[in-house]
Design an enzyme around this catalytic site. Structure first.
Site, PDB file in Angstrom:
ATOM      1  N   GLN A   1      -5.711  -1.979  -6.590  1.00  0.00           N
ATOM      2  CA  GLN A   1      -6.242  -1.033  -5.604  1.00  0.00           C
ATOM      3  C   GLN A   1      -6.907   0.133  -6.317  1.00  0.00           C
ATOM      4  O   GLN A   1      -6.457   0.561  -7.389  1.00  0.00           O
ATOM      5  CB  GLN A   1      -5.123  -0.500  -4.700  1.00  0.00           C
TER       6      GLN A   1
ATOM      7  N   ASP B   1       0.812  -1.218   0.000  1.00  0.00           N
ATOM      8  CA  ASP B   1       0.000   0.000   0.000  1.00  0.00           C
ATOM      9  C   ASP B   1       0.848   1.273   0.000  1.00  0.00           C
ATOM     10  O   ASP B   1       0.323   2.380  -0.015  1.00  0.00           O
ATOM     11  CB  ASP B   1      -0.919  -0.003   1.236  1.00  0.00           C
TER      12      ASP B   1
ATOM     13  N   SER C   1      -6.975   5.359   0.094  1.00  0.00           N
ATOM     14  CA  SER C   1      -7.239   4.041  -0.469  1.00  0.00           C
ATOM     15  C   SER C   1      -8.694   3.662  -0.198  1.00  0.00           C
ATOM     16  O   SER C   1      -9.198   3.849   0.908  1.00  0.00           O
ATOM     17  CB  SER C   1      -6.316   2.991   0.166  1.00  0.00           C
TER      18      SER C   1
END
Length: 288
Positions: A281, A207, A231
């Site tokens: 993502q 991430d 996110s």
């Protein structure tokens, strides 16, 4: 000073407070919200603690529902969805101060021999990580010296990150740039020999840079930020065993950004070019 890799292992070592309920620390940082990779990594630890050790994680799908508060513990509640002959499924809900901030579904697969194999190679040839500067070194070269806050952050960073392409600092340097990025990464110290720790550490790292691919055509990665980023969801598929304290190449691209959201895809390879992990993502981007 504690090695940042040791601090990461400690961060992933959850306290069990009841059957299938775990508590994770959330360090007091100067960030507005808890780092999403931390919550995903800790949730995966909680799921893994309730499964048989002979079934590694093969996939996870997660949603970031609310921003977490730094410095406040997070409770992870695990639901044992299924224990099959080959697959195990767990659902994890992360709760902070009575509010659900994150949920994750993880699947574990008993290893088996496949009847065929194939993979896509890395998108391009890249230099070895040892030949590339660290992010901190690039920033020192550009700024002359790091501000004290950034210097402290660099010392606490659990992963060594080296961008394949030099960082862009000025708006005119992004013109015509493709929405692609690649970085070499590895933990800054040994992480031990527990495969679940390495999987959760890499989940943490996944991430850190993925949404860079969305921003590259729009603004310099290390100049003044024009967007608030968050996110929204995160998915990973683990294809082969790996160690997160050995170099891996994170090849990232963004096929589309529209409607205030940007999609990013990543493929993670080892130094021999074997694909280890796939990542997808979506992030929210709002002008400041």
């Amino acid at each position: 000073m504690t090695n940042p890799a040791e601090s990461l292992v400690a961060l992933l070592d959850l306290e069990q407070i009841e059957v299938d309920i775990f508590r994770g620390r959330s360090p007091q940082e100067s960030l507005q919200r808890v780092f999403g990779g931390q919550v995903a990594g800790q949730a995966l630890v909680a799921a893994g603690r309730t499964t048989e050790g002979d079934r590694p994680v093969h996939s996870l799908h997660a949603y970031f529902l609310r921003p977490g508060r730094p410095g406040v513990p997070i409770v992870y509640q695990v639901e044992r969805v299924r224990d099959g002959r080959s697959f195990t499924t767990r659902r994890v809900t992360a709760v902070q101060q009575g509010r659900t901030i994150f949920n994750l579904t993880a699947s574990f697969h008993k290893p088996e021999q496949g009847s065929f194999e194939h993979q896509l190679p890395p998108a391009r040839e890249v230099p070895d990580p040892e030949s590339l500067p660290t992010v901190a070194d690039e920033m020192r070269e550009h700024l002359g010296a790091l501000p004290e806050q950034l210097e402290r952050m660099a010392r606490r960073q659990p992963f060594d990150i080296r961008y394949v392409d030099r960082l862009r600092w000025k708006p005119d340097e992004v013109e015509g740039a493709e929405p692609r990025s690649a970085v070499w990464m590895r933990a800054v110290g040994p992480l031990g020999d527990d495969p679940l720790v390495h999987t959760c550490a890499l989940t943490y790292a996944s991430d850190m840079t993925l949404l860079d691919a969305v921003r590259i055509p729009v603004e310099p990665l290390w100049g003044p930020r024009g967007f608030d980023m968050a996110s929204l969801d995160h998915a990973m598929w683990f294809h082969r065993p790996f160690r997160a304290d050995e170099w891996f190449l994170y090849d990232q691209e963004s096929p589309i950004a529209t409607g205030g959201r940007g999609l990013a895809r990543g493929r993670i390879y080892d130094r021999e070019g074997r694909m280890l992990v796939s990542v997808v993502q979506e992030g929210l981007f709002r002008a400041l």
